[in-house]
Design a protein around this motif. Structure first.
Motif, PDB file in Angstrom:
ATOM      1  N   LEU A  50      45.820  18.290 109.749  1.00  0.00           N
ATOM      2  CA  LEU A  50      44.811  17.295 109.393  1.00  0.00           C
ATOM      3  C   LEU A  50      43.863  17.138 110.573  1.00  0.00           C
ATOM      4  CD1 LEU A  50      46.923  14.448 107.717  1.00  0.00           C
ATOM      5  CD2 LEU A  50      45.024  15.664 106.633  1.00  0.00           C
ATOM      6  N   LEU A  77      42.317  18.211 105.256  1.00  0.00           N
ATOM      7  CA  LEU A  77      43.555  18.983 105.328  1.00  0.00           C
ATOM      8  C   LEU A  77      43.258  20.466 105.195  1.00  0.00           C
ATOM      9  CD1 LEU A  77      46.714  19.095 105.258  1.00  0.00           C
ATOM     10  CD2 LEU A  77      46.536  18.803 102.767  1.00  0.00           C
ATOM     11  N   GLY A 130      40.327  13.549 108.617  1.00  0.00           N
ATOM     12  CA  GLY A 130      41.263  13.477 107.507  1.00  0.00           C
ATOM     13  C   GLY A 130      41.231  14.664 106.567  1.00  0.00           C
TER      14      GLY A 130
END
Length: 519
Positions: A403, A409, A407
């Protein structure tokens, strides 16, 4: 804290206007939301009259199309659905029908299937689904003699203990894990799980009543059931259901259905992309807002080419059965979406965990873990699997990734698919991405090949663009300019088509054996 507008599938069906289209199909009038709600009421009543109610499992074997969509939705309103792949062989149906403890099998009238003989041999009543002559998706259920209301009333079959509409903690859907390396596990998904996931998808994609999804995904799979069907209905919109994916028929259906979006796995997107240049007028005349991709990693090169061909953003999402599909997704513009990333948390909380169970900071590599309303409470009757899957309240996805500070991924692959070459770890996705940059390469899947001394070696299966020529030496040289020597595939196999699973996904595990590359 997310506020959820509905707790059950029946609640979810209430948003659409009575006369607005809900479920459609090519060449057929659509079933309206009012019609779908009425069908749900009739279906619950019909099942209850057969002695089947809440928490009773109904196996569904139907061809892809509007009746499969409406059967899933309406049966879920009053019982537990168990959709099965209609292409299964007899022995597969025998395993699944037994493992599910199905109370009945719903199958289309006149449909030949080994599921019929298996159900008869196991004493499982066969309920015939009869498509109506009117709107797409409308149907009636015909009970066998053993489940006819008179038989139930006479006590030959017990009346359902729980009648009427299902409740929030009832199981709406049961699916099996893929079972690539072991016995498939049963994943029970409650109404709160599936409706939460539908709400997450709708919010992430800003779905509205005017939106139409073109479904090309199989409807025995979580992707099509939740992302295409349930999220569309939850938004008060509509879904047009095809008989299955056919790249050569896609654009004809696209022109007729005029979808505002569609969702598919990467192999489907690649097939569509190959035909897109011939259909530029249809694309230009359409009303697409975005294209969604999920269930496998989308090569960045394919994302870029799709966006250029269709002129809309391609939104890559991340899902799995145990999360009732969606876990993360790239956002719609104007927020950024990135090739090579599956986006930000779009439903459950997401974290990266170390082997010892501690949560890791941004940028660290570890296992992706999730928790939230859409996540299953656990595998059925499998304490060992649950002990391994859940830790400190988090569900372990089995995927590896990082991550970033914002934020987003990024996945490096399934932990069980990471290639361990003599202790050196190789991400198949990293190798895929490099090989895909070669102008002659159309599709690639990197996988582990057994090696006597190293344990595993890097191998790749490749499909070339039509009219292009390339040999193993040339592609290895190309990869060697971008990858460390230990990551360069030692064996490259050129194929006309890479074997795929039932849902169109490329499968790395077992590919070496399938291609005769085992030791």
């Amino acid at each position: 804290m997310t506020a959820y507008p509905f707790d059950t599938v029946a609640d979810l069906l209430r948003r659409g206007a009575d006369d607005a289209p809900a479920i459609g199909a090519p060449g057929r009038p659509a079933l309206t939301h009012g019609g779908l709600r009425a069908l749900a009421g009739r279906t619950i009543a019909a099942l209850n009259a057969m002695g089947i109610g809440r928490q009773d499992r109904v196996a569904i074997v139907l061809p892809n199309g509007p009746e499969m969509a409406s059967a899933f939705v309406t049966i879920a309103c009053g019982a537990t659905t168990a959709p099965l792949n209609p292409a299964y062989r007899g022995e597969e149906f025998d395993f699944y029908l037994s493992d599910l403890d199905a109370k009945c099998l719903v199958i289309q009238q006149g449909m030949a299937s080994p599921a019929r003989a298996v159900a008869e041999a196991r004493g499982i009543p066969i309920v015939e689904l009869v498509p109506a002559e009117g709107p797409a998706g409308d149907f009636s259920l015909v009970a066998p003699a053993s489940l006819a209301p008179a038989s139930v009333a006479a006590g030959r079959r017990g009346a359902p203990a729980r009648t009427g509409a299902a409740e929030a903690d009832d199981v709406a859907l049961v699916l099996h894990t893929s079972g690539t390396t072991s016995r498939p596990k049963i994943v029970p998904l409650r109404h709160v799980n599936v409706t939460a996931s539908a709400a997450h998808i709708g919010a992430n994609l800003a779905l509205e009543p005017g939106d139409t999804c073109l479904n090309i995904m199989p409807l025995f799979h979580i992707h099509g059931l939740i992302a295409a069907v349930l999220s569309s209905l939850a938004a008060g919109g509509s879904v047009v259901c095809t008989p299955g994916f056919n790249a050569f028929k896609f654009f004809a259906t696209f022109e007729e259905a005029r979808p505002s979006w569609f969702t598919a796995v990467p192999t489907m997107h690649q097939a569509i992309l190959g035909l897109a240049p011939r259909h530029n007028p249809a694309i230009a005349a359409g009303r697409l807002r975005f294209i969604r991709s999920s269930s496998a990693s989308l090569p960045p090169q394919v994302m870029t080419a799709m966006e250029e061909a269709f002129g809309v953003p391609v939104i890559e999402s991340y899902g799995m059965t145990e999360a009732a599909h969606q876990m993360a997704s790239n956002p719609l513009p104007p927020r950024p979406h990135y090739a090579g990333s599956v986006g930000i948390a779009a439903g459950p909380e997401i974290a990266i965990m170390a082997d010892d169970g501690t949560l890791l900071p941004p940028g660290a590599l570890g296992e992706v873990v999730i928790r939230g309303r859409n996540v299953t409470a656990g595998y059925e009757n499998n304490a060992d699997a649950n002990a391994k899957a859940f830790i400190h309240g988090w569900f372990r996805t089995g995927d590896q990734g990082t991550l970033d500070d914002a934020g987003y991924l990024r996945l490096t692959g399934r932990l069980k698919e990471i290639i361990n070459r003599g202790g050196e770890k190789v991400s198949p996705l990293e190798v895929d991405e490099v090989l895909m940059d070669h102008p002659a390469v159309q599709q690639v899947v990197t996988f582990a090949m057994p090696h006597a001394k190293l344990g595993e070696e890097v191998a790749a299966a490749v499909v070339l663009h039509e009219g292009h020529a390339l040999d193993e030496h040339g592609l290895r040289d190309f990869a060697g300019t971008r990858l460390a020597p230990f990551k360069v595939p030692r064996r490259i196999v050129f194929l006309a088509e890479i074997p795929k699973g039932a849902t169109g996904k490329l499968q790395r595990i077992g590919l070496a054996e399938k291609l005769g590359l085992s030791a």
